[in-house]
Scaffold this active site. Structure first.
Site, short mmCIF file in Angstrom:
data_model
loop_
_atom_site.label_atom_id
_atom_site.label_comp_id
_atom_site.label_asym_id
_atom_site.label_seq_id
_atom_site.Cartn_x
_atom_site.Cartn_y
_atom_site.Cartn_z
N HIS A 196 0.74 -1.27 -0.02
CA HIS A 196 0.04 0.19 -0.13
C HIS A 196 0.89 1.32 -0.13
O HIS A 196 0.40 2.26 0.48
CB HIS A 196 -0.88 -0.14 1.15
CG HIS A 196 -1.80 -1.27 1.34
ND1 HIS A 196 -2.71 -1.54 0.56
CD2 HIS A 196 -1.40 -2.28 2.27
CE1 HIS A 196 -3.35 -2.74 0.90
NE2 HIS A 196 -2.60 -3.18 1.95
N SER A 216 16.05 15.26 -20.66
CA SER A 216 15.15 16.38 -20.35
C SER A 216 15.61 17.39 -21.47
O SER A 216 16.73 17.62 -21.35
CB SER A 216 14.95 16.87 -19.14
OG SER A 216 14.07 17.82 -19.24
#
Length: 504
Positions: free
Chosen positions: A211, A335
């Site tokens: 989780h 990038s």
């Protein structure tokens, strides 16, 4: 009645009429599909199998083999056994059928409007049948006309066949070639590399997350082993799917065959013929082989792909956590604006293409088994896309492999994460407390750890205060660390090879 206004020609905002669109020749720059454009260098081997040329070549192989089969049936006296020379001519035609030959088929198809029938004979130019299989038949007849033995049996080309007799067998041959030459070897490479990670990192402790929260530790190797085993099971299911075929005529009952030659066991002939092609005979069919096996095959491939998506996302997340660094490639840009970035582009590319692959594979799996009554044509256009989902799958596998090749494990970062997560020892401590009858062990650990900052010192102080435990038990818990609390994870990773052999 007023005359209709003249049709206006569209103009641009500056009043200039747009130029007519240039017809662009197909290339990497002009291809509509990225499989043939941007990614063409990676997927080009599939062109030999799943292109229009690949389909036509497979049809030629089936038509030639069927004519040879007829010559081997004693009752079909009109087609006597072929000489070694005639068989050599037939086999060379099938083996060496070229793109140029296929272009002739397409030229006849444009005249006949039927891609199978075009293989038959040039006289088809006078007919307007619009049928691709017939085009193949016509071209074969043209080739056969130059050889006396074959010229004598021209009209037994495509004998008693419906187009789908030829097509379904061609599709089976195409899928079989793609599986053996490309799909299964690529899957094996992925499994081998994930297995290598399992072995290499079998003993490297890692903080797990359930989780998204800190959880009981494992080892990186064991978590890789989970994926290797899952992928192997699905790979084996892909390999186990039988590729089915039929050659049973217009509705699957050998009607025309039996009228022409009632003394021939046509179903037995068909079963042997399909088996000699390397396919498995389907005894219950309509005009089409029902394509259930293709749905099974693509379902197994989609499950392999889904597991690989899970792997790609986990690797992306481990890179994000800093567990893995990526080797930089000289000249590669991460990038356009942030020079420092080394993005996990290979795992992202793989995930994206796997999604496309599964969308196609799952659509084919859901659509192809459905055909109205004894046949409708909705499968035809869909079957022309057999190679597209496979192409996106293979592209994904190569991207995942490239991503794995760049990985460098940062063991210090993994240790740092473990050392900041002493709360994960709440599980073993409360379990040992249960063993020795200490009341409310879960509740005591919950109160101590939940929402609290737990350190090595505070956890060891908590253990020292468990005076209800035997001294030996307290000593063992005091010696426990997040990086030693990994159960049999390392052993599982090291045992992977034996389990993969069992999965096969």
């Amino acid at each position: 009645m007023a005359a209709a206004a003249p049709e206006k020609t569209a103009v641009s905002s500056n009043g200039v009429k747009p130029a007519a669109l240039e017809k662009l020749e197909l290339s990497e720059l002009t291809a509509v599909s990225p499989l043939d454009g941007r990614y063409g260098r990676a997927t080009h081997p599939l062109r030999h199998i799943f292109s229009e040329y690949g389909l036509i070549k497979a049809r030629v192989a089936v038509e030639v083999a069927w004519l040879q089969q007829l010559a081997a049936i004693p009752q079909v006296t009109e087609v006597p056994p072929f000489s070694a020379e005639a068989n050599a001519v037939l086999e060379a035609l099938a083996a060496n059928f070229s793109v140029t030959d296929a272009q002739e088929v397409k030229a006849i198809e444009r005249t006949t409007n039927h891609d199978v029938k075009a293989v038959e004979y040039v006289k088809a130019i006078e007919r307007t049948t619009n049928h691709d299989v017939k085009a193949v038949e016509y071209v074969l007849k043209q080739r056969f006309a130059g050889h006396p033995e074959l010229a004598a049996v021209l009209e037994f080309t495509h004998f008693a066949c419906t187009s789908e007799d030829i097509n379904n067998l061609s599709h089976g041959l195409m899928l079989g070639e793609a599986l053996q030459k490309h799909v299964l070897p690529a899957m094996d490479s992925v499994i081998a590399e994930v297995s290598r990670l399992a072995a290499e990192y079998a003993d490297v402790p890692m903080l797990c997350r359930t989780h998204g929260q800190t959880a009981t530790p494992s080892t990186m190797g064991k978590e890789m082993a989970v994926f290797a085993y899952r992928l192997q099971r699905q790979r084996d299911q892909v390999a186990a799917v039988p590729l089915l075929g039929k050659i049973a005529g217009a509705v699957g009952n050998y009607n025309a065959h039996m009228v022409a030659y009632p003394d021939v066991d046509w179903q037995g002939v068909a079963e042997g013929f399909v088996a000699r092609l390397g396919l498995q005979f389907n005894p219950y069919v309509t005009q089409i082989e029902p394509h259930d096996y293709i749905a099974e095959l693509f379902g197994a491939m989609a499950r392999f792909n889904t597991i690989l998506i899970d792997f790609d996302r986990d690797m992306w997340s481990y890179i994000s956590l800093g567990y893995f660094r990526q080797r930089t490639i000289a000249g590669e840009v991460g990038s356009s604006t942030m020079p420092h970035k080394v993005n996990p582009i290979d795992f992202e590319n793989s995930e994206g293409n796997l999604g496309l692959a599964n969308a196609l594979l799952e659509h084919l799996g859901a659509k192809l088994p459905i055909s109205r009554w004894q046949r409708d044509l909705t499968d035809s256009t869909v079957l022309r896309n057999l190679g597209v989902g496979i192409g996106h799958s293979l592209l994904s596998y190569s991207s995942t492999l490239r991503g794995i090749s760049k990985l460098q494990l940062d063991e210090a970062r993994l240790h740092q994460d473990l050392d900041s997560s002493w709360e994960v020892l709440a599980e073993p401590i409360q379990t040992v407390m249960r063993r020795w009858g200490v009341p409310e062990p879960y509740e005591k650990l919950k109160a101590f750890t939940r929402g609290q900052r737990v350190t090595q010192e505070s956890m060891q102080a908590f253990v020292a205060g468990l005076t209800d435990l035997p001294e030996g038990a307290r000593a063992e818990l005091a010696a426990l660390t997040p990086w030693s609390y990994v159960g049999n994870a390392a052993a599982q990773a090291k045992a992977l090879g034996g389990h993969l052999r069992q999965a096969k």
